[in-house]
Design an enzyme around this catalytic site. Structure first.
Site, short mmCIF file in Angstrom:
data_model
loop_
_atom_site.label_atom_id
_atom_site.label_comp_id
_atom_site.label_asym_id
_atom_site.label_seq_id
_atom_site.Cartn_x
_atom_site.Cartn_y
_atom_site.Cartn_z
N ASP A 122 -11.33 4.63 11.14
CA ASP A 122 -10.56 4.92 9.93
C ASP A 122 -11.46 4.61 8.75
OD1 ASP A 122 -8.24 5.66 11.30
OD2 ASP A 122 -7.47 3.62 11.34
N ASP A 140 -5.10 11.42 10.72
CA ASP A 140 -3.87 10.79 10.26
C ASP A 140 -3.20 11.60 9.16
OD1 ASP A 140 -4.37 8.70 12.02
OD2 ASP A 140 -5.36 7.47 10.47
#
Length: 166
Positions: A122, A140
């Protein structure tokens, strides 16, 4: 008729692959930048940084634990959910089919990282005056947009369809 169905499957396949590849490219690029730069945080603006973290949990780092059994169970559940999403996509029509396509594309991107890297990179860090949102990635974004659209479809559009058919 069969050409139309065949064309739809090509569009579905290439859309999922495009989302998957976009996610892979951004992750690999940020990992490359992080490896080139000793400081893993890249300042973009006063609201956005690129900051690489490795998430071995699920959404927002939940269930991040060094327990391999829990990790494998969660990975199995995610694979089952992706399979169910494929089934729902096949049965869905128009807008809902597109919603499932973008969710599947993002889910496959993160699932790939869970299997290959044993965690998901991430790196998008949104913040405002010291408040930082959860760090996330491109997959995401597609998953979140898809889920929001799915909720919108169920709450507003499905109600309108039912009112119209009544």
């Amino acid at each position: 008729m069969f050409n139309f169905i065949k064309r739809d499957y090509y569009i579905i396949f290439f859309t999922i692959i495009f989302i998957f590849c976009l996610d892979r490219f951004t992750k690999e690029y940020v990992i490359y930048l992080s490896n080139q730069n000793l400081n893993s945080e890249i300042y973009i603006s006063e609201y956005l940084n690129i900051f690489l973290i490795w998430n071995d949990g699920i959404a927002f780092g939940l269930f991040s634990d060094n327990n391999q059994i829990l990790y494998n169970i969660i990975s199995g559940i995610i694979l089952f959910i992706i399979t169910v999403l494929f089934y729902l996509m096949i049965k869905a029509k128009r807008f809902k089919k597109f919603i499932y396509i973008i969710i599947i594309g993002g889910a496959l991107g993160n699932f790939f990282d869970r299997i290959v890297n044993k965690s998901v990179p991430d790196f998008i860090d949104l913040h405002y005056q010291g408040f930082h949102w959860f760090i996330f990635n491109v997959a995401d974004i597609f998953i979140t947009i898809g889920v929001i659209c799915l909720i919108y479809d169920e709450v507003f559009l499905e109600k309108n369809r039912n009112d119209y058919n009544a």
